[in-house]
Design an enzyme around this catalytic site. Structure first.
Site, PDB file in Angstrom:
ATOM      1  N   ASP A 236       0.828  -1.214   0.000  1.00 40.84           N
ATOM      2  CA  ASP A 236       0.000   0.000   0.000  1.00 40.84           C
ATOM      3  C   ASP A 236       0.856   1.256   0.000  1.00 40.84           C
ATOM      4  O   ASP A 236       0.450   2.301  -0.485  1.00 40.84           O
ATOM      5  CB  ASP A 236      -0.957  -0.002   1.184  1.00 40.84           C
ATOM      6  CG  ASP A 236      -2.055  -1.014   0.937  1.00 40.84           C
ATOM      7  OD1 ASP A 236      -1.828  -2.207   1.230  1.00 40.84           O
ATOM      8  OD2 ASP A 236      -3.099  -0.623   0.387  1.00 40.84           O
ATOM      9  N   ASN A 246       1.481  -3.006   4.189  1.00 39.00           N
ATOM     10  CA  ASN A 246       0.552  -3.849   3.437  1.00 39.00           C
ATOM     11  C   ASN A 246      -0.478  -4.401   4.424  1.00 39.00           C
ATOM     12  O   ASN A 246      -0.417  -4.127   5.627  1.00 39.00           O
ATOM     13  CB  ASN A 246       1.300  -4.974   2.706  1.00 39.00           C
ATOM     14  CG  ASN A 246       0.416  -5.686   1.688  1.00 39.00           C
ATOM     15  OD1 ASN A 246      -0.253  -5.037   0.878  1.00 39.00           O
ATOM     16  ND2 ASN A 246       0.369  -6.997   1.723  1.00 39.00           N
TER      17      ASN A 246
HETATM   18  O1  MRU Z   1      -7.762  -2.752   2.644  1.00 38.88           O
HETATM   19  P1  MRU Z   1      -7.440  -3.138   1.236  1.00 38.88           P
HETATM   20  O2  MRU Z   1      -8.198  -4.317   0.752  1.00 38.88           O
HETATM   21  O3  MRU Z   1      -7.515  -1.949   0.307  1.00 38.88           O
HETATM   22  O4  MRU Z   1      -5.894  -3.582   1.291  1.00 38.88           O
HETATM   23  C1  MRU Z   1      -5.289  -4.010   0.114  1.00 38.88           C
HETATM   24  C2  MRU Z   1      -3.905  -4.496   0.315  1.00 38.88           C
HETATM   25  O5  MRU Z   1      -3.352  -4.464   1.390  1.00 38.88           O
HETATM   26  C3  MRU Z   1      -3.161  -4.939  -0.924  1.00 38.88           C
HETATM   27  O6  MRU Z   1      -2.242  -5.946  -0.604  1.00 38.88           O
HETATM   28  C4  MRU Z   1      -2.408  -3.746  -1.532  1.00 38.88           C
HETATM   29  O7  MRU Z   1      -3.245  -2.651  -1.688  1.00 38.88           O
HETATM   30  C5  MRU Z   1      -1.786  -4.085  -2.825  1.00 38.88           C
HETATM   31  S1  MRU Z   1      -2.994  -4.235  -4.125  1.00 38.88           S
HETATM   32  C6  MRU Z   1      -2.157  -4.430  -5.570  1.00 38.88           C
END
Ligand code: MRU
Length: 338
Positions: A236, A246
């Site tokens: 993230d 992440n």
């Molecule tokens: O809370 P989310 O579902 O938005 O979290 C997503 C993640 O942690 C993913 O691993 C990250 O965004 C990478 S997506 C290519």
């Protein structure tokens, strides 16, 4: 293939991921407030996808604008950018996309409003298309780390749903499979929102990639039993020193991987790298509603009135990461180049 977010007939069309895999429901957002709500409520989620959704949200409010002067148009976009930037704090792609849209507008400040509307939409589409291209490049680079016969651990959802298309860590896995490698994917369910169980398993099923769903606390055993040879996760936000934010639980899995001598890779586009953040300690971690932990599908299973903690992300220190795979090349976490 489905699209997590796209421009469709003057609306921002978002696939409501909270309903997957049982229902496939698209939401046609006709105003930016609906887009902001969709990001906040995880209808659209995953770092690249929320950046793309925000860019289309800005283009949408441009389209809807009845401003009579460029100055007014600009100040409307500023307000909308602020609204969107308050939806989720951790994924840097959101802020990068918003800044890019604002800068595009500034660069064309002299143009008539009708042109500005077209320019904003074209920029949002460019962000989407660049993300798909980046994912394909990441897939090609990353797949070389997977050998036929490998058990591959991935976490959360990093596929087409989380991006403009194809996916990052899941894109790597997808390509290894397309190359004919016989792989077996292990997918922890990803509590509390179950992105692994609901979304990654759904994507892998569609691609007919052999995959096994496990609970998050089974990872250590699977590693000890020799079932996992490599791990691929997304990000993230990647700090300048290579620390990675992440999905909550990533840190635990990275430690387990280190303990078992299994390489732990992060696959992410360069839009996820935040050179303004020196280390993981400075990355804001989103705290989400406690009901996500105490309830499943709206049904409470924990006693009422208890203390709950629900950080949506954690930080994996750079030292646990074998390499960061981007569309521009493969880096040691401590050696990311601006
Ligand atoms: O809370 P989310 O579902 O938005 O979290 C997503 C993640 O942690 C993913 O691993 C990250 O965004 C990478 S997506 C290519």
């Amino acid at each position: 293939m489905f699209k997590s977010v796209e421009w469709k007939d003057g609306s921002v069309r978002i696939l409501n991921q909270t309903k997957l895999p049982r229902e496939i429901i698209y939401v046609d957002c006709k105003d930016v407030e609906t887009v902001a709500h969709a990001i906040r409520s995880l209808f659209v989620r995953g770092a690249p996808a929320i950046g793309i959704a925000a860019a289309f949200g800005i283009a949408l409010s441009g389209e809807n604008s009845t401003a009579t002067s460029c100055l007014l148009f600009q100040s409307e976009i500023e307000k909308v950018a602020l609204l969107l930037s308050q939806t989720r704090p951790t994924a840097v792609n959101l802020f990068l996309a918003i800044t890019r849209m604002k800068e595009t507008l500034k660069a064309h400040a002299e143009e008539p409003i009708l042109n500005l509307k077209k320019i904003l939409l074209a920029e949002a589409n460019a962000i989407l298309n660049e993300d798909i291209a980046a994912n394909c490049a990441i897939g090609k680079l990353g797949a070389s780390f997977i050998a036929s016969g490998d058990g591959v651990l991935t976490y959360c959802n990093t596929g087409a749903l989380a991006t403009g298309g194809y996916g990052t860590a899941l894109g790597v896995i997808r390509l290894a499979h397309e190359e004919g490698k016989k792989i077996s994917v292990f997918v922890p369910e990803t509590r509390p929102i179950l992105q692994g169980a609901r979304l990654t398993m759904w994507e892998l099923l569609q691609e007919r990639i052999p995959a096994t769903l496990i609970t998050d606390n089974m990872v250590g055993l699977m590693m000890r039993l020799g079932k996992i040879q490599c791990c691929f996760v997304g990000a993230d936000r990647i700090a300048a020193n290579g620390d990675v934010a992440n999905k909550i639980g990533t840190y635990t899995m990275a430690i387990l991987a280190r303990e078992h001598g299994i390489p732990f890779y992060v696959a992410a586009p360069t839009s996820t790298i935040d050179f303004n953040t020196a280390s993981g300690d400075q990355i804001p971690i989103e705290e989400r509603a406690h009901s996500e932990v105490t309830h499943v599908s709206g049904v409470a299973f924990a006693p009422d009135g208890i203390a709950v903690s629900n950080p949506a992300f954690d930080i994996t220190p750079a030292e646990y990461i074998r390499a960061i795979i981007t569309e521009k090349g493969i880096f040691k976490p401590g050696e990311i180049l601006q």
